[in-house]
Scaffold this motif. Sequence first.
Motif, PDB file in Angstrom:
ATOM      1  N   LYS A 167       4.414  -1.047  -9.938  1.00  0.00           N
ATOM      2  CA  LYS A 167       3.719  -1.531 -11.143  1.00  0.00           C
ATOM      3  C   LYS A 167       4.567  -2.510 -11.950  1.00  0.00           C
ATOM      4  O   LYS A 167       4.072  -3.491 -12.481  1.00  0.00           O
ATOM      5  CB  LYS A 167       3.322  -0.342 -12.030  1.00  0.00           C
ATOM      6  N   VAL A 197       4.303  -5.868 -10.544  1.00  0.00           N
ATOM      7  CA  VAL A 197       3.016  -6.499 -10.872  1.00  0.00           C
ATOM      8  C   VAL A 197       3.118  -7.172 -12.237  1.00  0.00           C
ATOM      9  O   VAL A 197       2.668  -8.302 -12.434  1.00  0.00           O
ATOM     10  CB  VAL A 197       1.878  -5.466 -10.849  1.00  0.00           C
ATOM     11  N   ARG A 213      -4.937 -11.671 -13.929  1.00  0.00           N
ATOM     12  CA  ARG A 213      -5.700 -10.539 -14.462  1.00  0.00           C
ATOM     13  C   ARG A 213      -7.139 -10.979 -14.672  1.00  0.00           C
ATOM     14  O   ARG A 213      -7.395 -12.022 -15.288  1.00  0.00           O
ATOM     15  CB  ARG A 213      -5.104 -10.049 -15.782  1.00  0.00           C
ATOM     16  N   SER A 228      -8.446  -5.659 -14.105  1.00  0.00           N
ATOM     17  CA  SER A 228      -7.789  -5.498 -12.803  1.00  0.00           C
ATOM     18  C   SER A 228      -6.900  -6.701 -12.507  1.00  0.00           C
ATOM     19  O   SER A 228      -7.116  -7.795 -13.030  1.00  0.00           O
ATOM     20  CB  SER A 228      -8.840  -5.334 -11.695  1.00  0.00           C
ATOM     21  N   VAL A 285      -4.116  -5.596  -6.673  1.00  0.00           N
ATOM     22  CA  VAL A 285      -2.847  -4.871  -6.715  1.00  0.00           C
ATOM     23  C   VAL A 285      -2.808  -3.846  -7.861  1.00  0.00           C
ATOM     24  O   VAL A 285      -1.896  -3.023  -7.906  1.00  0.00           O
ATOM     25  CB  VAL A 285      -1.649  -5.835  -6.847  1.00  0.00           C
ATOM     26  N   LEU A 286      -3.806  -3.905  -8.754  1.00  0.00           N
ATOM     27  CA  LEU A 286      -3.897  -2.918  -9.841  1.00  0.00           C
ATOM     28  C   LEU A 286      -5.363  -2.807 -10.240  1.00  0.00           C
ATOM     29  O   LEU A 286      -6.021  -3.826 -10.501  1.00  0.00           O
ATOM     30  CB  LEU A 286      -3.051  -3.378 -11.042  1.00  0.00           C
ATOM     31  N   ARG A 287      -5.877  -1.572 -10.266  1.00  0.00           N
ATOM     32  CA  ARG A 287      -7.268  -1.372 -10.648  1.00  0.00           C
ATOM     33  C   ARG A 287      -7.451  -1.608 -12.152  1.00  0.00           C
ATOM     34  O   ARG A 287      -6.480  -1.647 -12.913  1.00  0.00           O
ATOM     35  CB  ARG A 287      -7.730   0.045 -10.290  1.00  0.00           C
ATOM     36  N   GLY A 294      -5.749   0.642 -14.481  1.00  0.00           N
ATOM     37  CA  GLY A 294      -4.291   0.611 -14.457  1.00  0.00           C
ATOM     38  C   GLY A 294      -3.657   1.373 -13.307  1.00  0.00           C
ATOM     39  O   GLY A 294      -2.424   1.403 -13.183  1.00  0.00           O
ATOM     40  N   THR A 295      -4.473   1.999 -12.434  1.00  0.00           N
ATOM     41  CA  THR A 295      -3.899   2.757 -11.314  1.00  0.00           C
ATOM     42  C   THR A 295      -3.562   1.820 -10.153  1.00  0.00           C
ATOM     43  O   THR A 295      -4.186   0.777  -9.959  1.00  0.00           O
ATOM     44  CB  THR A 295      -4.873   3.853 -10.824  1.00  0.00           C
ATOM     45  N   ALA A 296      -2.574   2.269  -9.374  1.00  0.00           N
ATOM     46  CA  ALA A 296      -2.077   1.448  -8.266  1.00  0.00           C
ATOM     47  C   ALA A 296      -2.941   1.637  -7.024  1.00  0.00           C
ATOM     48  O   ALA A 296      -3.654   2.635  -6.876  1.00  0.00           O
ATOM     49  CB  ALA A 296      -0.633   1.821  -7.957  1.00  0.00           C
ATOM     50  N   THR A 339       0.184  -2.007  -3.885  1.00  0.00           N
ATOM     51  CA  THR A 339       1.166  -1.895  -4.966  1.00  0.00           C
ATOM     52  C   THR A 339       2.313  -0.993  -4.564  1.00  0.00           C
ATOM     53  O   THR A 339       3.493  -1.299  -4.762  1.00  0.00           O
ATOM     54  CB  THR A 339       0.503  -1.306  -6.237  1.00  0.00           C
ATOM     55  N   GLN A 340       1.940   0.137  -3.990  1.00  0.00           N
ATOM     56  CA  GLN A 340       2.933   1.123  -3.559  1.00  0.00           C
ATOM     57  C   GLN A 340       3.846   0.544  -2.483  1.00  0.00           C
ATOM     58  O   GLN A 340       5.067   0.728  -2.528  1.00  0.00           O
ATOM     59  CB  GLN A 340       2.207   2.343  -3.016  1.00  0.00           C
TER      60      GLN A 340
END
Length: 592
Positions: A284, A287, A298, A303, A318-320, A323-325, A329-330
């Motif tokens: 994150k 990102v 963005r 997202s 790369v990010l919902r 805000g979740t990965a 992203t991981q």
Amino acid sequence: MSLQETLEVHVKAAIKALFQSNLESVEFQATRKEFAGDITVVVFPMLRVVKGNPAVIGEQVGQYLLDNVDLVKGFNVVKGFLNIEISDRYYLDFFQNIKDDTKFGFAKEQDDKAVMVEYSSPNTNKPLHLGHVRNVLLGYSVAEIIKASGKKVYKTQIINDRGIHICKSMLAYQKFGENEAPTEILKGDKLVGNYYVKFDQAYKAEIADLITQGQSEAEAKKNAPLLLEAQDMLIKWEAGDKAVVALWEKMNQWVYDGFDVTYKNIGVDFDAYYYESQTYLLGKEFVAEGLKTGVFIRKEDGSVWCDLTEDGLDEKIVLRSDGTAVYMTQDIGTAIQRIKDYPDVGGMVYTVGNEQDYHFKVLFLILKKLGFDWAKQLFHLSYGMVDLPSGKMKSREGTVVDADDLIQEMADTAEEISKELGKLEEYSNNEKQELYKTIGLGALKYYILKVDPKKRILFDPKESIDFQGNTGPFIQYTYARIQSILRKATSTSLSDQVYKDVKLHEKEKQLIKQLEQFPEVIQNAAAQHSPALIANYTYDLVKDFNSFYQNVSILGADTEEEKQFRVGLSQSVSATIKNAFGLLGIDVPERM
């Protein structure tokens, strides 16, 4: 220097002396069997700097080499191909330098950047299966080959120990487990895998029930109580619920213990472990950095994406918006974390099936755009599926071929065929069982690794254990045959002989020529990430040895010097077989 490298120097000198021109490189190829010669120079590319008839140029260069280079004993020209005959002395001197080198072909470790090779990376909701076996064998072998090419290597895996699929096994165990625990007969990974299958069975029953109540199939799949419970369990895990985390830790440990037994049985190891439960929040921060530098954009819903359309790909999230990965992203964060953990790593190899080809194209491109130099040295070791004559495997339905069962089946098949051939009558029972496992595993590994990684494989256990043809047992049997010869020749000294008066038989020369290729084969296999090059080289070496064995008397040679030479040559061949098979993770038996 190799023969090619040595000759290249002399051919360039010939062109300089004869035509006052400079060649950038010399093209070589193997001499065709119908012509005399050991190596062929292709004249046609020289026409860029030398004008004239290729055959005439070949004659002039060949005569120059014959007059000025000791290792050249003859030549002939066929159209634009210069076939060069090499003196016996060259081959004898080469052999003299390698016969006592137990690590012949292996390069010394350079002060270069290390390579991290990732393989296996299983889920903790089921045991390892045939698909994992190809992954593990490829990754381990590529790591060993890269190491032999002169680089430091770290072997690693990332264990997928979180997510809804893990919670499905946990929930099924909670509901149906009745405190069942692993035993000597039932390993922990198999036990947990059984509950993954039980979840799927119960889930399908609930879906069928909801459909009879009037829901559509899509609604039923989404509303089935078991799935909703599993989703709730995942939320609790992410929130750190003590009871859920305790169950997760207990069942994961069962699986890890089971994996360890399987890895030991297969004969592979690791230097570092990563766990998705510890890495899924990584990435994150990068990102955020990428947003500042314009690598990411963005969108209105919040997202974050990477626009790769100009690179021939598409947009990648790369990010919902919440805000979740996502997995990308991981993977970005994990790659960067590995470099932090191992600063001497300058490149990585990811052993992952070809269904993830696109994912890795995107991952590598994003890491480059983020400005990491090491991202230029990332490689996806993509491989095809392994099929069985019975068809495709499915974990949820419990139709996978378990890795432990496969290893046992291979040993059983080796036992069955060995008994038919009557090869092991003088062995004790323990010796037989150990040898069956060595033959069975060797057959499995060789059958899988001799195929280009990109190709899909139809695996036939019985065919793989054939003692004739391009198989592991055929090569193992040849190695054991050589050991028998060496035991009979114990009185022969191999250490200080210079072999002044040996005149090489054509089969002896062919064997030495094949041995000479081994260092280059290792380098090519490392560069191409292909164990198949090692496997098929070894088969060719063994074929050449068997031809030598059938045509030349080893222990019944005319002179003691010839006998010592042939025994020494046999010893070098066996050492090279052992080294090559070691790179494939295959053991070779002393008797068979």
